[in-house]
Design a protein around this motif. Structure first.
Motif, mmCIF file in Angstrom:
data_model
loop_
_atom_site.group_PDB
_atom_site.id
_atom_site.type_symbol
_atom_site.label_atom_id
_atom_site.label_comp_id
_atom_site.label_asym_id
_atom_site.label_seq_id
_atom_site.Cartn_x
_atom_site.Cartn_y
_atom_site.Cartn_z
ATOM 1 N N ALA A 132 -19.518 7.118 15.560
ATOM 2 C CA ALA A 132 -19.527 8.545 15.249
ATOM 3 C C ALA A 132 -19.047 8.770 13.817
ATOM 4 C CB ALA A 132 -18.632 9.311 16.221
ATOM 5 N N PHE A 133 -19.520 9.847 13.206
ATOM 6 C CA PHE A 133 -19.052 10.224 11.877
ATOM 7 C C PHE A 133 -17.562 10.585 11.925
ATOM 8 C CE2 PHE A 133 -23.542 11.573 12.291
ATOM 9 C CZ PHE A 133 -24.106 10.726 11.347
ATOM 10 N N LYS A 134 -16.913 10.521 10.764
ATOM 11 C CA LYS A 134 -15.492 10.810 10.664
ATOM 12 C C LYS A 134 -15.269 12.199 10.066
ATOM 13 C CE LYS A 134 -14.949 6.564 11.971
ATOM 14 N NZ LYS A 134 -14.697 6.284 13.411
ATOM 15 N N PRO A 135 -14.106 12.823 10.348
ATOM 16 C CA PRO A 135 -13.802 14.129 9.740
ATOM 17 C C PRO A 135 -13.940 14.075 8.221
ATOM 18 C CG PRO A 135 -12.206 13.619 11.446
ATOM 19 C CD PRO A 135 -13.040 12.383 11.277
ATOM 20 N N GLY A 136 -14.633 15.058 7.676
ATOM 21 C CA GLY A 136 -14.893 15.106 6.243
ATOM 22 C C GLY A 136 -16.226 14.530 5.841
ATOM 23 N N PHE A 137 -16.924 13.867 6.796
ATOM 24 C CA PHE A 137 -18.210 13.259 6.461
ATOM 25 C C PHE A 137 -19.252 14.334 6.179
ATOM 26 C CE2 PHE A 137 -22.422 11.736 7.356
ATOM 27 C CZ PHE A 137 -22.452 10.503 6.716
ATOM 28 N N ARG A 138 -20.104 14.039 5.205
ATOM 29 C CA ARG A 138 -21.195 14.950 4.843
ATOM 30 C C ARG A 138 -22.317 14.156 4.189
ATOM 31 N NH1 ARG A 138 -17.276 18.773 1.917
ATOM 32 N NH2 ARG A 138 -16.129 18.106 3.752
ATOM 33 N N MET A 139 -23.523 14.674 4.252
ATOM 34 C CA MET A 139 -24.667 13.999 3.632
ATOM 35 C C MET A 139 -25.815 14.980 3.426
ATOM 36 S SD MET A 139 -26.176 11.666 6.783
ATOM 37 C CE MET A 139 -26.328 12.336 8.451
ATOM 38 N N VAL A 140 -26.721 14.584 2.547
ATOM 39 C CA VAL A 140 -27.927 15.354 2.233
ATOM 40 C C VAL A 140 -29.112 14.405 2.308
ATOM 41 C CG1 VAL A 140 -29.161 16.627 0.424
ATOM 42 C CG2 VAL A 140 -26.710 16.988 0.743
ATOM 43 N N VAL A 141 -30.246 14.892 2.787
ATOM 44 C CA VAL A 141 -31.481 14.124 2.737
ATOM 45 C C VAL A 141 -32.531 14.954 2.004
ATOM 46 C CG1 VAL A 141 -32.340 14.941 4.989
ATOM 47 C CG2 VAL A 141 -33.148 12.756 4.070
ATOM 48 N N GLY A 142 -33.290 14.302 1.120
ATOM 49 C CA GLY A 142 -34.276 15.003 0.313
ATOM 50 C C GLY A 142 -33.656 15.618 -0.918
ATOM 51 N N SER A 143 -34.514 16.158 -1.800
ATOM 52 C CA SER A 143 -34.042 16.787 -3.034
ATOM 53 C C SER A 143 -34.974 17.910 -3.441
ATOM 54 C CB SER A 143 -33.975 15.764 -4.172
ATOM 55 O OG SER A 143 -33.744 16.406 -5.418
ATOM 56 N N PRO A 144 -34.431 19.093 -3.781
ATOM 57 C CA PRO A 144 -35.303 20.207 -4.183
ATOM 58 C C PRO A 144 -36.032 19.959 -5.500
ATOM 59 C CG PRO A 144 -32.998 20.766 -4.537
ATOM 60 C CD PRO A 144 -33.013 19.473 -3.771
ATOM 61 N N THR A 145 -35.627 18.929 -6.257
ATOM 62 C CA THR A 145 -36.292 18.637 -7.525
ATOM 63 C C THR A 145 -37.408 17.603 -7.388
ATOM 64 O OG1 THR A 145 -34.661 16.921 -8.084
ATOM 65 C CG2 THR A 145 -34.177 19.182 -8.794
ATOM 66 N N ALA A 146 -37.644 17.109 -6.175
ATOM 67 C CA ALA A 146 -38.690 16.099 -5.976
ATOM 68 C C ALA A 146 -40.061 16.658 -6.346
ATOM 69 C CB ALA A 146 -38.689 15.616 -4.528
ATOM 70 N N THR A 147 -40.863 15.844 -7.005
ATOM 71 C CA THR A 147 -42.198 16.276 -7.433
ATOM 72 C C THR A 147 -43.319 15.555 -6.697
ATOM 73 O OG1 THR A 147 -42.115 14.658 -9.236
ATOM 74 C CG2 THR A 147 -41.380 16.918 -9.728
ATOM 75 N N LYS A 148 -42.946 14.701 -5.757
ATOM 76 C CA LYS A 148 -43.951 14.037 -4.929
ATOM 77 C C LYS A 148 -43.322 13.681 -3.594
ATOM 78 C CE LYS A 148 -43.055 9.438 -6.875
ATOM 79 N NZ LYS A 148 -43.664 8.260 -7.534
ATOM 80 N N ALA A 149 -44.175 13.495 -2.583
ATOM 81 C CA ALA A 149 -43.682 13.102 -1.273
ATOM 82 C C ALA A 149 -43.244 11.639 -1.322
ATOM 83 C CB ALA A 149 -44.773 13.294 -0.226
ATOM 84 N N GLY A 150 -42.346 11.263 -0.435
ATOM 85 C CA GLY A 150 -41.944 9.877 -0.451
ATOM 86 C C GLY A 150 -40.738 9.544 0.406
ATOM 87 N N VAL A 151 -39.974 10.536 0.851
ATOM 88 C CA VAL A 151 -38.812 10.263 1.684
ATOM 89 C C VAL A 151 -39.264 10.211 3.142
ATOM 90 C CG1 VAL A 151 -36.521 11.019 2.410
ATOM 91 C CG2 VAL A 151 -37.272 11.395 0.050
ATOM 92 N N PRO A 152 -39.146 9.058 3.801
ATOM 93 C CA PRO A 152 -39.564 8.976 5.206
ATOM 94 C C PRO A 152 -38.764 9.954 6.069
ATOM 95 C CG PRO A 152 -39.159 6.788 4.296
ATOM 96 C CD PRO A 152 -38.640 7.772 3.297
ATOM 97 N N GLY A 153 -39.428 10.546 7.035
ATOM 98 C CA GLY A 153 -38.738 11.422 7.967
ATOM 99 C C GLY A 153 -38.675 12.874 7.558
ATOM 100 N N LEU A 154 -39.193 13.225 6.390
ATOM 101 C CA LEU A 154 -39.247 14.627 5.962
ATOM 102 C C LEU A 154 -40.688 15.091 6.099
ATOM 103 C CD1 LEU A 154 -36.938 14.604 2.803
ATOM 104 C CD2 LEU A 154 -36.335 14.893 5.214
ATOM 105 N N LYS A 155 -40.947 15.943 7.095
ATOM 106 C CA LYS A 155 -42.327 16.223 7.469
ATOM 107 C C LYS A 155 -42.560 17.697 7.783
ATOM 108 C CE LYS A 155 -43.585 11.866 7.335
ATOM 109 N NZ LYS A 155 -44.559 11.366 6.341
ATOM 110 N N PHE A 156 -43.844 18.059 7.810
ATOM 111 C CA PHE A 156 -44.328 19.358 8.264
ATOM 112 C C PHE A 156 -45.308 19.114 9.408
ATOM 113 C CE2 PHE A 156 -43.103 19.825 3.896
ATOM 114 C CZ PHE A 156 -42.577 21.099 3.774
ATOM 115 N N VAL A 157 -45.331 20.027 10.373
ATOM 116 C CA VAL A 157 -46.277 19.936 11.483
ATOM 117 C C VAL A 157 -46.968 21.290 11.622
ATOM 118 C CG1 VAL A 157 -46.599 19.525 13.950
ATOM 119 C CG2 VAL A 157 -44.877 18.214 12.695
ATOM 120 N N CYS A 158 -48.301 21.267 11.628
ATOM 121 C CA CYS A 158 -49.099 22.475 11.869
ATOM 122 C C CYS A 158 -49.199 22.652 13.385
ATOM 123 C CB CYS A 158 -50.475 22.305 11.238
ATOM 124 S SG CYS A 158 -51.544 23.765 11.337
#
Length: 329
Positions: A132-158
Motif C-alpha cells: 500500500a502507498f504511504k502517508p504523503g505519497f502522491r503521483m501524476v501520470v501524463g503531461s498537459p504539455t505532451a504533443t503526441k500520444a505515447g503514455v500507455p494506459g491513457l485512453k479515450f473510448v467512444c
C-alpha cells in the motif's frame, strides 16, 4: 481435522483482491496542490473527488485531516483529479461537458469517476505482495504539455453505451459518440520504495502498464516495489452536443488546458487512506463490491458521498456558455 483442512484450503487458494468503486464530485475548480501548490487559481480547471481535506496546499496527513469523503469507501480520504472537458461551439464559445456515473456503480452518484485498485488484473494478484502507498505519497501520470500520444494506459473510448470499453483510442474520437466519451487514466504500479514524491511527480514511479487492464510488466530493480494499479474512468455526457458537431468533421471537444487532440491527458493522485485500510484490502480476497460493508472495508451510502463538499476558493463561471475556458484567456 476438519478445521485444519479448511485452513489449508484457504491458504492454498489464490488471493483475488481488486477494488472498483465510485466517487462523486467533490468540487470542480482551478486548484492543483501537486503541480501548482499554493496557487489560487491554478492554470486550468479540474474535477476533484475524494476527501474534504483537499486544498491548494496539502501536507502528508490527508487521512487524518479529512472528515468526509465522496468515495464509496469511508476510510478512503485520498484525492483523485483530472482535467475537465469542454465543448467548443462553431461560434467560438465553450460549454463544460457534464459528467455521468458509470453503469457499474450505485444510482444517484453526483458525476465523479470510477476508481480502481487492482493487483494484477480483474482475476488474480499473481502471488505478488502488493504494498500500500504511504502517508504523503502522491503521483501524476501524463503531461498537459505532451504533443503526441505515447503514455500507455491513457485512453479515450467512444461509448455506444455506458458499458462500452473498447476500442481504446489515443486521442479524441473522430465522430459523434452515441453514448458519450470515456477518459481512462492508468497510473504506474512500480515504486522506488523510498520517495513519496519527486520533482516531476513521476520519477519515483516506473511505468510497466500495458493496454486496458492487462497485467503490468515486472518492476525493474530501480523501482522494485509493486503497488496497486490505480486507474480512473470518467464518463463525459457529450451526447447533448452531437447535433452541433462542426460541418467540417473536426473534433469539437477540448480539455481544460486547451488540448483538442487529447495527447496531454493527465491525472493526479494523492494518497489518503485511513490507517492500514488499503493494505488490509490488498491482502484480502475481496473483489469489487465484495470488499464493502466491512469485508474488509467500511463503506457508505450514496447520499453520504454526495453530501461531502469543500468550499469554493475560485469564484468564476464554469457552467454557462463561455467566451474562453477558465484560465485560458
Amino acid at each position: 481435522m476438519k478445521s485444519w483442512l479448511s485452513l489449508a484450503i484457504a491458504l492454498a487458494a489464490p488471493t483475488e483482491a481488486a477494488l472498483r468503486f465510485g466517487c462523486s464530485t467533490l468540487t470542480i475548480q482551478r486548484l492543483d496542490p501537486l503541480v501548482e501548490p499554493g496557487k489560487v487559481p491554478s492554470a486550468h480547471l479540474h474535477q476533484i473527488v475524494g476527501g474534504n481535506a483537499f486544498n491548494a496546499t496539502m501536507g502528508d496527513d490527508v487521512g487524518d485531516k479529512a472528515t468526509c469523503t465522496t468515495c464509496t469507501f469511508s476510510e478512503d480520504f485520498s484525492n483523485y483529479w483530472t482535467a475537465v472537458m469542454f465543448f467548443k461551439h462553431p461560434n467560438g464559445t465553450y460549454k463544460r461537458v457534464p459528467i455521468m456515473q458509470n453503469t457499474a456503480l450505485p444510482n444517484g452518484i453526483n458525476g465523479g469517476m470510477t476508481v480502481y485498485y487492482t493487483q494484477q488484473d480483474f482475476n488474480s494478484n499473481g502471488n505478488q505482495k502488493i504494498t500500500a502507498f504511504k502517508p504523503g505519497f502522491r503521483m501524476v501520470v501524463g503531461s498537459p504539455t505532451a504533443t503526441k500520444a505515447g503514455v500507455p494506459g491513457l485512453k479515450f473510448v467512444c461509448l455506444e453505451n455506458k458499458g462500452t470499453r473498447f476500442p481504446e483510442l489515443n486521442d479524441f474520437p473522430k465522430q459523434p459518440c452515441r453514448g458519450g466519451i470515456m477518459t481512462v487514466h492508468h497510473f504506474p504500479a512500480c515504486w522506488d520504495g523510498k520517495n513519496l514524491d519527486s520533482p516531476d511527480h513521476q520519477s519515483h514511479m516506473y511505468n510497466t502498464v500495458k493496454e486496458a487492464f492487462n497485467p503490468a510488466g515486472p518492476c525493474p530493480a530501480s523501482h522494485p516495489v509493486r503497488v496497486a494499479q490505480v486507474a480512473y474512468e470518467t464518463l463525459w455526457d457529450t451526447t447533448q452536443f452531437n447535433s452541433m458537431w462542426p460541418r467540417d468533421g473536426s473534433n469539437p471537444f477540448v480539455l481544460s488546458y486547451s488540448d483538442s487532440k487529447g495527447y496531454g491527458t493527465h491525472a493526479d493522485y494523492l494518497f489518503g487512506w485511513k490507517g492500514d485500510s488499503l493494505q488490509r484490502a490488498m491482502d484480502s480476497s475481496c473483489m469489487f463490491q465484495g470488499c464493502e460493508n466491512g469485508r474488509p472495508l467500511k463503506s457508505q451510502a450514496v447520499n453520504a458521498m454526495n453530501r461531502c463538499t469543500v468550499k469554493t476558493q475560485v469564484n468564476e463561471d464554469i457552467d454557462g456558455w463561455l467566451t474562453a475556458m477558465p484560465g485560458q484567456m
